[in-house]
Design an enzyme around this catalytic site. Structure first.
Site, PDB file in Angstrom:
ATOM      1  N   LYS A 193       0.812  -1.223   0.000  1.00 55.67           N
ATOM      2  CA  LYS A 193       0.000   0.000   0.000  1.00 55.67           C
ATOM      3  C   LYS A 193       0.851   1.282   0.000  1.00 55.67           C
ATOM      4  O   LYS A 193       0.790   2.104   0.930  1.00 55.67           O
ATOM      5  CB  LYS A 193      -0.946   0.002   1.188  1.00 55.67           C
ATOM      6  CG  LYS A 193      -1.944  -1.152   1.168  1.00 55.67           C
ATOM      7  CD  LYS A 193      -2.899  -1.107   2.326  1.00 55.67           C
ATOM      8  CE  LYS A 193      -3.898  -2.256   2.262  1.00 55.67           C
ATOM      9  NZ  LYS A 193      -4.833  -2.282   3.395  1.00 55.67           N
ATOM     10  N   ASP A 199     -10.562  22.430  -6.105  1.00 57.61           N
ATOM     11  CA  ASP A 199     -11.054  22.654  -7.465  1.00 57.61           C
ATOM     12  C   ASP A 199     -12.461  22.073  -7.528  1.00 57.61           C
ATOM     13  O   ASP A 199     -12.649  20.871  -7.397  1.00 57.61           O
ATOM     14  CB  ASP A 199     -10.125  21.940  -8.456  1.00 57.61           C
ATOM     15  CG  ASP A 199     -10.623  22.021  -9.889  1.00 57.61           C
ATOM     16  OD1 ASP A 199     -11.673  22.632 -10.130  1.00 57.61           O
ATOM     17  OD2 ASP A 199      -9.959  21.463 -10.773  1.00 57.61           O
TER      18      ASP A 199
END
Length: 237
Positions: free
Chosen positions: A156, A211
């Site tokens: 991971k 954003d």
């Protein structure tokens, strides 16, 4: 006198169906359109002259904001008949004879836009890009191989990188690289500048930035603007 160009001409397809009849810059956070938040931030940062590059549903944006009197600035519009990308509209805007700010009209941030432009001027760069560090975590064990031989196994892993915030400062010389009437996006413009040996500067910002381009981002922006309104618009907003 500080000048800014705000890109407000896109269709905002990722926010459909809202944007089929409503331009994305008028999407509200609470009762305030995101573009109004940006304009009020620019006024606080010392900007007096703003041009909105509009296209899709431009008349709605023009009707709402008018000439900018109620914000204390001079607001003008540059319409594009055909989509010109993100950088292409700059070739149609007159009066950009001094360094200027360019930004997307759907950015929610605590960046000081005035200080960002001032730092660009002091740097002698042709272009400055506001950047923000993002990290992606892979939810699997990543196996690295050389042919069939396993050479590494990383559980991971996380990858960190700088992304553009959609906020730029440009010197007037950049405009010579943009052909009028031809579509051009900012990545292409930056690569063109780099290929010609221009000094393009990254300005990392570790404050708040979002954003508002997707439904989950819009929902998050609604919550955070309500909770942190004074951070974005100042005390007493």
């Amino acid at each position: 006198m500080k000048k800014a160009v705000i890109l407000a001409g896109g269709k905002g397809t990722r926010l459909a169906p809202f944007t089929t009849v409503f331009p994305k810059p008028l999407m509200p956070l609470g009762e305030t359109p995101i573009l109004e938040i940006v304009l009020r931030q620019l006024v606080r940062a010392g900007f007096t002259d703003v041009t909105l590059a509009v296209g899709y549903l431009a008349s709605l944006i023009e009707s709402y904001f008018g000439e900018g009197e109620r914000y204390g600035l001079r607001l003008t519009y540059s319409r594009e008949d055909e989509p010109l990308g993100t950088a292409g509209p700059l070739a149609n805007i007159g009066g950009l004879t001094e360094p200027f700010l360019v930004m997307n009209g759907d950015v929610l941030s605590t960046l000081d836009y005035g200080a960002f432009l001032d730092a660009h001027v002091a740097s002698a760069a042709e272009a400055s890009i506001a950047t923000h560090r993002r990290e992606n975590k892979v939810d699997f064990g990543v196996v690295e191989t050389d042919g069939e031989r396993v050479v590494d196994y990383v559980e991971k892993p996380s990858h960190s990188y700088l992304v553009s915030m959609g906020v730029y400062a440009f010197s007037p010389s950049v405009l010579a690289r943009i052909e009028k009437g031809r579509p051009l996006d900012f990545p292409e413009l930056v690569l063109r500048l780099l290929g010609q040996g221009a000094f393009v500067r990254s300005v990392p910002f570790d404050g708040y930035w979002l954003d508002i381009g997707r439904h989950d981002d819009f929902a998050r922006a609604q919550e955070e603007f309500a909770a942190r309104r004074a951070e974005f618009l100042g005390e007493g907003a």
